[in-house]
Design an enzyme around this catalytic site. Structure first.
Site, PDB file in Angstrom:
ATOM      1  N   ARG A 107      -2.072   4.324   0.159  1.00 19.29           N
ATOM      2  CA  ARG A 107      -2.627   5.618   0.544  1.00 19.29           C
ATOM      3  C   ARG A 107      -1.807   6.152   1.707  1.00 19.29           C
ATOM      4  NH1 ARG A 107      -4.604   5.941  -3.671  1.00 19.29           N
ATOM      5  NH2 ARG A 107      -6.806   6.000  -4.235  1.00 19.29           N
ATOM      6  N   ASP A 153       5.012   7.248  -2.400  1.00 20.28           N
ATOM      7  CA  ASP A 153       4.280   7.880  -3.508  1.00 20.28           C
ATOM      8  C   ASP A 153       3.076   8.649  -2.981  1.00 20.28           C
ATOM      9  OD1 ASP A 153       3.644   8.249  -6.350  1.00 20.28           O
ATOM     10  OD2 ASP A 153       1.961   6.880  -6.005  1.00 20.28           O
ATOM     11  N   GLU A 172      -1.791  15.024   1.258  1.00 19.00           N
ATOM     12  CA  GLU A 172      -1.340  15.408  -0.092  1.00 19.00           C
ATOM     13  C   GLU A 172      -1.993  16.705  -0.533  1.00 19.00           C
ATOM     14  OE1 GLU A 172      -1.104  10.786  -1.559  1.00 19.00           O
ATOM     15  OE2 GLU A 172      -2.069  12.226  -2.875  1.00 19.00           O
ATOM     16  N   ARG A 181      -5.783  -9.665   5.584  1.00 22.39           N
ATOM     17  CA  ARG A 181      -6.668 -10.195   6.625  1.00 22.39           C
ATOM     18  C   ARG A 181      -7.065 -11.636   6.318  1.00 22.39           C
ATOM     19  NH1 ARG A 181     -10.809  -5.400   6.162  1.00 22.39           N
ATOM     20  NH2 ARG A 181     -10.341  -5.992   4.026  1.00 22.39           N
ATOM     21  N   HIS A 217       2.486  11.212  -5.954  1.00 26.26           N
ATOM     22  CA  HIS A 217       1.342  10.333  -6.269  1.00 26.26           C
ATOM     23  C   HIS A 217       1.237  10.072  -7.785  1.00 26.26           C
ATOM     24  CE1 HIS A 217      -2.934   9.075  -4.765  1.00 26.26           C
ATOM     25  NE2 HIS A 217      -2.552   8.322  -5.787  1.00 26.26           N
ATOM     26  N   LEU A 253      -2.258  -8.221  -0.642  1.00 28.15           N
ATOM     27  CA  LEU A 253      -1.914  -9.028  -1.824  1.00 28.15           C
ATOM     28  C   LEU A 253      -3.139  -9.119  -2.740  1.00 28.15           C
ATOM     29  CD1 LEU A 253       0.771 -10.578  -2.645  1.00 28.15           C
ATOM     30  CD2 LEU A 253      -0.556 -12.657  -2.226  1.00 28.15           C
ATOM     31  N   GLY A 254      -3.642  -7.940  -3.129  1.00 27.51           N
ATOM     32  CA  GLY A 254      -4.761  -7.889  -4.079  1.00 27.51           C
ATOM     33  C   GLY A 254      -4.211  -7.849  -5.496  1.00 27.51           C
ATOM     34  N   ARG A 255      -4.945  -7.159  -6.361  1.00 27.51           N
ATOM     35  CA  ARG A 255      -4.546  -7.100  -7.782  1.00 27.51           C
ATOM     36  C   ARG A 255      -3.126  -6.541  -7.932  1.00 27.51           C
ATOM     37  NH1 ARG A 255     -10.349  -5.300  -7.967  1.00 27.51           N
ATOM     38  NH2 ARG A 255      -9.480  -3.623  -6.730  1.00 27.51           N
ATOM     39  N   ILE A 256      -2.868  -5.407  -7.257  1.00 20.42           N
ATOM     40  CA  ILE A 256      -1.552  -4.766  -7.429  1.00 20.42           C
ATOM     41  C   ILE A 256      -0.490  -5.507  -6.618  1.00 20.42           C
ATOM     42  CG2 ILE A 256      -0.245  -2.613  -7.206  1.00 20.42           C
ATOM     43  CD1 ILE A 256      -2.969  -1.123  -7.436  1.00 20.42           C
TER      44      ILE A 256
END
Ligand code: NAP
Ligand code: 8YV
Length: 319
Positions: A238, A262, A267, A181, A285, A158-161
């Site tokens: 990722r 994505d 990749e 965490r 991606h 639950l960071g910026r994105i």
């Protein structure tokens, strides 16, 4: 700027054409990919580079950093720095610039495109129409999807994105919980300390943690089993965060309902088994890949370099 005064910058990998143009207008740029033997090129010429321009895809290795004894700044096109050897950069006091926040909206939008795509089977339905199956089979012949509005959304990271994804989900009146965490203060969404508990609860589990060794295979067979045959996995972080072999197995055995992906472990290679599954939506991606966002990211790559060479600081310094 006179080229005699301009710092030398090494470009690693291909970048947006406009970014390559802006780099060359300001700096003396060499492209590592143009060298027939990149390692030999760096061994011979590495000492002239004070800057590196790279992307989240290509990063910079410890060996490359070691071959540039005068390197002072790495400017990365992207927010994920898992392909940059941050330890090697830190040990030498090399500044690392990146592009946080600018891409939150587009990555969150893509998470929802995948979520809606896999739940409502829109790519599969599109293939159904194009193949003439609707005409042949008649009205209401396509299988039913699953309801997104009001469903349970588990967000891993639950960071910026992640927070931007949660805000999108409010519009769909979803019930939102998250796992990280550390508890995030000042958010209205419930914290779930156990990832498997979150997976068990969720209808949709969206993965948007950082990459790198700390999160490698965080989504493993156990988490997928907890998500269960009615649960969907969405990954916009990722490929390394998901144990792809376990995911392929879970999908093939119908242990989970479907997946929207994505990013992949190797990749641009995607496991062959996934290519024939209708309950997966696969993207190359592209989560940040809009004209608007990529333009802003390119500007930030340049702004980080320019400010560093002018004043020794960055607009966005990777931690
Ligand atoms: P951010 O603000 O740093 O957020 C990362 C989140 O991951 C934090 O909430 C962090 O919380 C959590 N996290 C880290 N390690 C964890 C672990 N072991 N278990 C659970 N949660 C963990 O980063 P961001 O800007 O939102 O970007 C997130 C990532 O998205 C990037 O690093 C990048 O890899 C990926 N990304 C992908 C695309 C794409 O094109 N698909 C585009 C942009 C970004 P705690 O530290 O509390 O655990
Ligand atoms: C990259 C990304 O821009 O920001 C990231 O971490 O993964 C993408 O937005 C893309 O991979 C190009 O390098």
């Amino acid at each position: 700027m006179n080229t005699f005064e301009s710092p030398h910058v090494l470009q690693i990998g291909s970048l947006m054409p406009v970014l390559e143009k802006w780099l060359r207008e300001r700096y003396v740029v060499a492209t590592l990919d143009d060298a027939p033997d990149p390692a030999a090129f760096l061994a011979e010429q590495g000492a002239r580079f004070e800057g590196v321009a790279t992307s989240a895809n290509f990063g910079v290795s410890a060996e490359q950093i070691a071959a540039m004894p005068n390197l002072r700044i790495i400017s990365c096109f992207g927010v994920g720095v898992d392909r940059i050897d941050m330890e090697a950069a830190r040990a030498r006091g090399i500044a690392v610039g990146y592009t946080p926040d600018i891409l939150n909206d587009c990555v969150a939008d893509t998470a929802f495109a995948l979520l809606l795509g896999v739940a409502r089977a829109t790519p599969e339905a599109d293939r159904y129409v194009r193949a003439g199956k609707w005409v042949r089979s008649g009205p209401n012949s396509f299988h039913l999807g699953r309801k997104v509005s009001g469903a349970r959304l588990g967000i891993v990271g639950l960071g910026r994105i992640g927070r931007t994804i949660a805000r999108r989900a409010l519009g769909f009146e979803m019930d939102i919980r998250y796992h990280t965490r550390h508890v995030v203060v000042n958010v209205p969404w419930g914290y779930v300390p156990s990832l498997t508990d979150l997976a068990r609860w969720a209808d949709f589990l969206v993965v948007i943690t950082a990459g790198g060794p700390d999160t490698r295979h965080l989504i493993d067979a156990k988490v997928l089993a907890a998500l269960g045959p009615r649960g969907f996995l969405i990954n916009v972080s990722r490929g390394s965060v998901v144990d792809e072999e376990a995911l392929v197995h879970a999908l093939a055995e119908k242990k989970i309902a479907g997946a929207g992906l994505d990013v992949f472990e190797n990749e641009p290679r995607v496991p062959a088994e996934l290519l024939n599954m209708d309950n997966v939506v696969l993207l190359p991606h592209i989560a940040s890949a809009t004209e608007e966002t990529r333009q802003s990211m390119a500007q930030r790559v340049i702004a980080n370099l320019d400010l560093f060479f002018a004043e020794g600081r960055l607009i966005s310094q990777a931690p």
